[in-house]
Scaffold this active site. Sequence first.
Site, PDB file in Angstrom:
ATOM      1  N   GLY A 102      -8.664   4.646  -2.354  1.00 22.25           N
ATOM      2  CA  GLY A 102      -7.777   4.402  -3.300  1.00 22.25           C
ATOM      3  C   GLY A 102      -7.667   2.793  -3.949  1.00 22.25           C
ATOM      4  N   VAL A 161     -17.549 -11.813  -5.612  1.00 21.92           N
ATOM      5  CA  VAL A 161     -18.981 -11.442  -4.950  1.00 21.92           C
ATOM      6  C   VAL A 161     -19.895 -11.711  -6.099  1.00 21.92           C
ATOM      7  CG1 VAL A 161     -20.392  -9.370  -4.389  1.00 21.92           C
ATOM      8  CG2 VAL A 161     -17.762  -9.573  -3.439  1.00 21.92           C
ATOM      9  N   ARG A 213     -19.993 -13.743  -8.729  1.00 23.59           N
ATOM     10  CA  ARG A 213     -20.296 -15.118  -8.935  1.00 23.59           C
ATOM     11  C   ARG A 213     -20.918 -15.971  -7.777  1.00 23.59           C
ATOM     12  NH1 ARG A 213     -16.184 -16.286 -13.397  1.00 23.59           N
ATOM     13  NH2 ARG A 213     -17.117 -15.057 -15.103  1.00 23.59           N
ATOM     14  N   ARG A 216     -13.623   9.317  -3.790  1.00 28.34           N
ATOM     15  CA  ARG A 216     -13.669  10.094  -2.606  1.00 28.34           C
ATOM     16  C   ARG A 216     -14.862  10.830  -2.494  1.00 28.34           C
ATOM     17  NH1 ARG A 216      -7.985   8.903  -2.540  1.00 28.34           N
ATOM     18  NH2 ARG A 216      -7.445   7.474  -0.829  1.00 28.34           N
ATOM     19  N   GLY A 236     -10.671   0.732   2.141  1.00 34.26           N
ATOM     20  CA  GLY A 236      -9.598   0.546   3.177  1.00 34.26           C
ATOM     21  C   GLY A 236     -10.418   1.393   4.312  1.00 34.26           C
ATOM     22  N   ASP A 237      -9.726   2.044   5.073  1.00 32.70           N
ATOM     23  CA  ASP A 237      -9.962   2.889   6.504  1.00 32.70           C
ATOM     24  C   ASP A 237     -11.177   3.802   6.057  1.00 32.70           C
ATOM     25  OD1 ASP A 237      -9.565   4.313   9.021  1.00 32.70           O
ATOM     26  OD2 ASP A 237      -7.119   3.432   8.742  1.00 32.70           O
ATOM     27  N   THR A 246      -6.625  -2.327  -0.242  1.00 32.73           N
ATOM     28  CA  THR A 246      -5.633  -1.356  -0.062  1.00 32.73           C
ATOM     29  C   THR A 246      -4.301  -1.885  -0.042  1.00 32.73           C
ATOM     30  OG1 THR A 246      -4.719   0.457   1.322  1.00 32.73           O
ATOM     31  CG2 THR A 246      -5.902  -1.278   2.343  1.00 32.73           C
ATOM     32  N   ASP A 256      -1.930  -0.555   1.409  1.00 31.13           N
ATOM     33  CA  ASP A 256      -0.982  -0.267   2.470  1.00 31.13           C
ATOM     34  C   ASP A 256      -1.035  -1.391   3.508  1.00 31.13           C
ATOM     35  OD1 ASP A 256      -0.646   2.198   1.318  1.00 31.13           O
ATOM     36  OD2 ASP A 256      -2.342   3.249   2.289  1.00 31.13           O
ATOM     37  N   ASP A 269      -2.739  -1.870   6.033  1.00 34.48           N
ATOM     38  CA  ASP A 269      -2.793  -0.999   7.494  1.00 34.48           C
ATOM     39  C   ASP A 269      -4.145  -1.476   7.987  1.00 34.48           C
ATOM     40  OD1 ASP A 269      -4.436   0.099   5.691  1.00 34.48           O
ATOM     41  OD2 ASP A 269      -3.448   2.209   6.165  1.00 34.48           O
ATOM     42  N   ARG A 329       1.360   5.575   3.265  1.00 33.23           N
ATOM     43  CA  ARG A 329       0.529   6.294   4.045  1.00 33.23           C
ATOM     44  C   ARG A 329       1.300   6.595   5.303  1.00 33.23           C
ATOM     45  NH1 ARG A 329      -4.917   7.330   3.547  1.00 33.23           N
ATOM     46  NH2 ARG A 329      -5.697   6.095   1.861  1.00 33.23           N
ATOM     47  N   LYS A 368      32.427  -2.080   3.407  1.00 32.05           N
ATOM     48  CA  LYS A 368      33.172  -0.899   2.434  1.00 32.05           C
ATOM     49  C   LYS A 368      33.340  -1.337   0.798  1.00 32.05           C
ATOM     50  CE  LYS A 368      34.377   1.844   5.726  1.00 32.05           C
ATOM     51  NZ  LYS A 368      33.213   1.648   6.491  1.00 32.05           N
ATOM     52  N   HIS A 425       2.729   6.325  -8.485  1.00 29.32           N
ATOM     53  CA  HIS A 425       1.334   5.564  -8.733  1.00 29.32           C
ATOM     54  C   HIS A 425       1.551   4.228  -9.461  1.00 29.32           C
ATOM     55  CE1 HIS A 425      -0.327   9.383  -7.224  1.00 29.32           C
ATOM     56  NE2 HIS A 425      -1.373   8.771  -7.151  1.00 29.32           N
TER      57      HIS A 425
END
Lengths: 325, 325, 325, 325
Positions: free
Chosen positions: B14, B26, B28, B75, B105-106, B129, B131, B133, B175, B214, B255
Amino acid sequence: MTQIKKIGLYTSGGDAPGMNAAIRAVVRTAKYYNIEVIGIRRGYEGMINGEFFPMDGKSVANIIQRGGTILKTARSEQFKTPEGRRLAYDQLMNHGIQGLVAIGGDGTFTGARIFGNEYDMPVVGLPGTIDNDLNGTDFTIGYDTAINTVIDAVDKIRDTAESHDRLFIVEVMGRDSGLIALRTGIASGAEAIIIPETNRDINALMDRLENGRKDKSSKIVMVAEGEDAGGAFEIGRQVKEKFPNYDTRVSILGHIQRGGKPSCMDRVLASRVGVAAVEALRDGHRNEMIGIVHNEISYTPFEHACKHHVEINANFLKIVEILSI
Amino acid sequence: MTQIKKIGLYTSGGDAPGMNAAIRAVVRTAKYYNIEVIGIRRGYEGMINGEFFPMDGKSVANIIQRGGTILKTARSEQFKTPEGRRLAYDQLMNHGIQGLVAIGGDGTFTGARIFGNEYDMPVVGLPGTIDNDLNGTDFTIGYDTAINTVIDAVDKIRDTAESHDRLFIVEVMGRDSGLIALRTGIASGAEAIIIPETNRDINALMDRLENGRKDKSSKIVMVAEGEDAGGAFEIGRQVKEKFPNYDTRVSILGHIQRGGKPSCMDRVLASRVGVAAVEALRDGHRNEMIGIVHNEISYTPFEHACKHHVEINANFLKIVEILSI
Amino acid sequence: MTQIKKIGLYTSGGDAPGMNAAIRAVVRTAKYYNIEVIGIRRGYEGMINGEFFPMDGKSVANIIQRGGTILKTARSEQFKTPEGRRLAYDQLMNHGIQGLVAIGGDGTFTGARIFGNEYDMPVVGLPGTIDNDLNGTDFTIGYDTAINTVIDAVDKIRDTAESHDRLFIVEVMGRDSGLIALRTGIASGAEAIIIPETNRDINALMDRLENGRKDKSSKIVMVAEGEDAGGAFEIGRQVKEKFPNYDTRVSILGHIQRGGKPSCMDRVLASRVGVAAVEALRDGHRNEMIGIVHNEISYTPFEHACKHHVEINANFLKIVEILSI
Amino acid sequence: MTQIKKIGLYTSGGDAPGMNAAIRAVVRTAKYYNIEVIGIRRGYEGMINGEFFPMDGKSVANIIQRGGTILKTARSEQFKTPEGRRLAYDQLMNHGIQGLVAIGGDGTFTGARIFGNEYDMPVVGLPGTIDNDLNGTDFTIGYDTAINTVIDAVDKIRDTAESHDRLFIVEVMGRDSGLIALRTGIASGAEAIIIPETNRDINALMDRLENGRKDKSSKIVMVAEGEDAGGAFEIGRQVKEKFPNYDTRVSILGHIQRGGKPSCMDRVLASRVGVAAVEALRDGHRNEMIGIVHNEISYTPFEHACKHHVEINANFLKIVEILSI
């Protein structure tokens, strides 16, 4: 003509960014003309229930930039009955109110029109709705903010669509008209726009996308739908079924379109018609919506403001077609 | 140790805001150390297919503020097979690539770990990512931007919720973990948060809301869900059924959370780990994710970065409980 | 009439958000009508130097949401001489260019008018300037974005002004006209507005502020100034000297007003006039600016577009007076 | 230990976004623990003058997203005298206040420390300043919002700088430390950063810019300055004098950096330390600032929080150097 000394002010129907700017303008202008303002909470419901409170310059300080409405809003079934309107009128009389400023849309003005015909109470309306579906004003308060909210969201969706080469079906608000979808479709470079006024044939849509630029990696289809979301999901379902090779996603923008800080144009519009509303009541106007047409204040009877459907500029659809190639 | 002269760079999984800032860093930094960079489009899929192109300082000009990833992402099922990885390795060899920087990510790191074990190719990873995570970094690239996008949206929803006295069920991404929901729930003053780690009993939720202040007119319930939206709709359905007196709405943010201009912190994080990634490859690191822990660069083997679930800070849940009263 | 087959496109003068949306519209529309587009970099300077390159649909992909101008812009002294214009014409001839679309403001159109009178080269112009100081269009491309940028900034300044009970003198752009200051002054609830068209007597200003609501803690004075900042500093100096009890600060918003993502309305305006520009060249228009007046495409000779000063709507000043009480 | 039953709460010094989120957290947490909260307006000045008012859950509703401070803030000369502090103490005693929560920065805590040593009044502090110049917390409330405001502005400036090939000297806040300039310089891709801690030699700066990428059209130099603006103008003057071929502009971002909706991280930080402040007073803490270090609540004596200069991470400067090539 007796000079008006005390007016009531309420917002009704769906809220729209800029309503607070309009409230501020009405209150400050009334003060300028030595007129008292009574705020009525929750629209017609609060009018019936007597949710009244006095408003002064300070009560509208620092609200011009706030979304929503500090007067709150609601839909009232009771006001649709003669008994409900009688209760409302009694409340207004008890508070010595001699005129009303209603901020809202179609339903608000329909209520105001009926009420204004039944009782001797001048009512003027300000167009407050994100849908831009009223006649008698080039734009409604909230529309400009809503379309900016939409393009901010779709710009974000475009980022991820581009990264993944995806097709997104994006659903925007707009009740029975496609005015939000049209302008935001052009402004976000949508590859296609589906509005209530046009055909929703999926094959035609896909033809259109297939025949577009082959090197375009992401595609956005803008769909106009009312408060009851779901049209985009159905379209997405059909697209996935018939064109499984597309990586298709659906995004319903939903209620974020109703909130947020009003745009500059919405605040200016709200301020101008807010000033004009108080001056209109002083001048004996009633049963009219106050809008801006061609940069001038314009007065439109409620029945005309609501009756006709706002027509779609056909050029806009052609522009989408030309620019998405 | 032979000095690395040419590296490959890709984004995978993602997309997340800030990936472009990492790409820029990276490229540069490699230039600074006289290392060539080959951009690989569409992650592992592009690696297998040979979607390679040389990158120089100019190719990353003016992208630090852009959402998405200019390298695109995808993917890849093929890379999960030994044959796919063999094809990828051959492509890398043909292009003389001596090391890889993977941003993702993962799933990205799992692929990198297997690949790095099978072939003599040093790979370092950058945590990209929304997330948050991953273990081995306080924050992942994109998380800070995503949570700001969420609170911007919920602030808008709060405007309309307040105007109408409504209860909103707002679904955010995340996720299998509730880290986006937790911080955004606190930050948007949510009345309740439902995350995968906690019970989803509707009665308990409603008790909690009923026993709250209330005089609070609007209520926000933040729900964490994965890419497959819908949890919030089901919760909304149950709430409407059991508590029909609430004016309940559901909003799936979707998204928009993946896109947009990266926040300052995401750009700084991406820049720092981007610099460190190139230096790590030069220093002989491999099979490690580069993160920032306690404001210092940190190196974590891929298997540790992905293996454990990131734990929820229980204090956060208590804070929501205290602050929503 | 020979059908046009190749056109040149350039931006000139100060840049404005939405210029890229206009560029995209011109390029895509030209493609739709099978017309080649040659991009000319850096306005008239690049025309003289031959900074030409072909543009296709892809070269304008994903720029609709970008501030600035991908064609870059510059001011050219050389083009003000007959020799410079001769060089420019030769370049256009060498590239087979049969018509020009110029995006810019006053200076851009003055150059285009002179050039169009000297040589047989049809030129149409699109109004691209944040100043909104052209006749023949209700709004210029960039104005709506700029005024939204201003109110975002002033909303932030209001936050800190309120916290500290301060008076802020805020300077906005607008060259010789106060159109930015006027609308943003209304929209940000400024207590006073100082524009070139009005008196700058400090005592009158302070009278106005002193006689305002006593319970207002913060005060904003909006000042219109051109590119050469400094007017607000001088006003601030005088206020501090004569009214030392005020905690007075000065803020020059400056060049942030020129950048940023274009608003929805600016993108729609740019798209509409961009489509119309190509169609106008096809239809034989020349020496005209293409704007939108009362929601319809409008054609105005360059000399009329630039010659007259855009008049200030006096009502706007009264609205500020009424609403700041 | 007697249980605390009533506390005072104030903000002091420069305002910072997120102060309202902290106020809300303190008030709601106090309610949770059955502690009364007295709001004190205008910091120490209001404490001396008795500007006290009771706060309940409702008084902090819907403020979590607001910039500024609803308690207002001020600088107090009187509190620097023993007589002033005596008056303040008497006011607190008259209102039965048993503890204080102070939200602010350096000056706020210095006042609190002296007061807390002179009188038997527990005071805990929350770090509220955009400058991030306190020890004992990784970040101060407001810093994250301010740096996002800066990069939003510089992104806009980059748009116009790119269009015109200009060099911009951008001045950001940051008092005596360059922490705002450092992170925002990295995040906006600045070509150079000038902070108080580094040399301001103009020739060295220009060498650096000259030797940078030749194909970079725009250049941003980020300059850190305190509330007294002007450093950037002087640098701009020198650059223009020595390097007239550059099209150089100066932009002072100014007070927009103090306002605006707080970011997610600032709201979470403010909420966490706000909860912890009340719990700290209950637990007998005093004369301590409550921050977050490495994601855990941390308690730092006021003298340590203010005494030392926050050190600059030298890596950050190197990152700018590497990434701007």
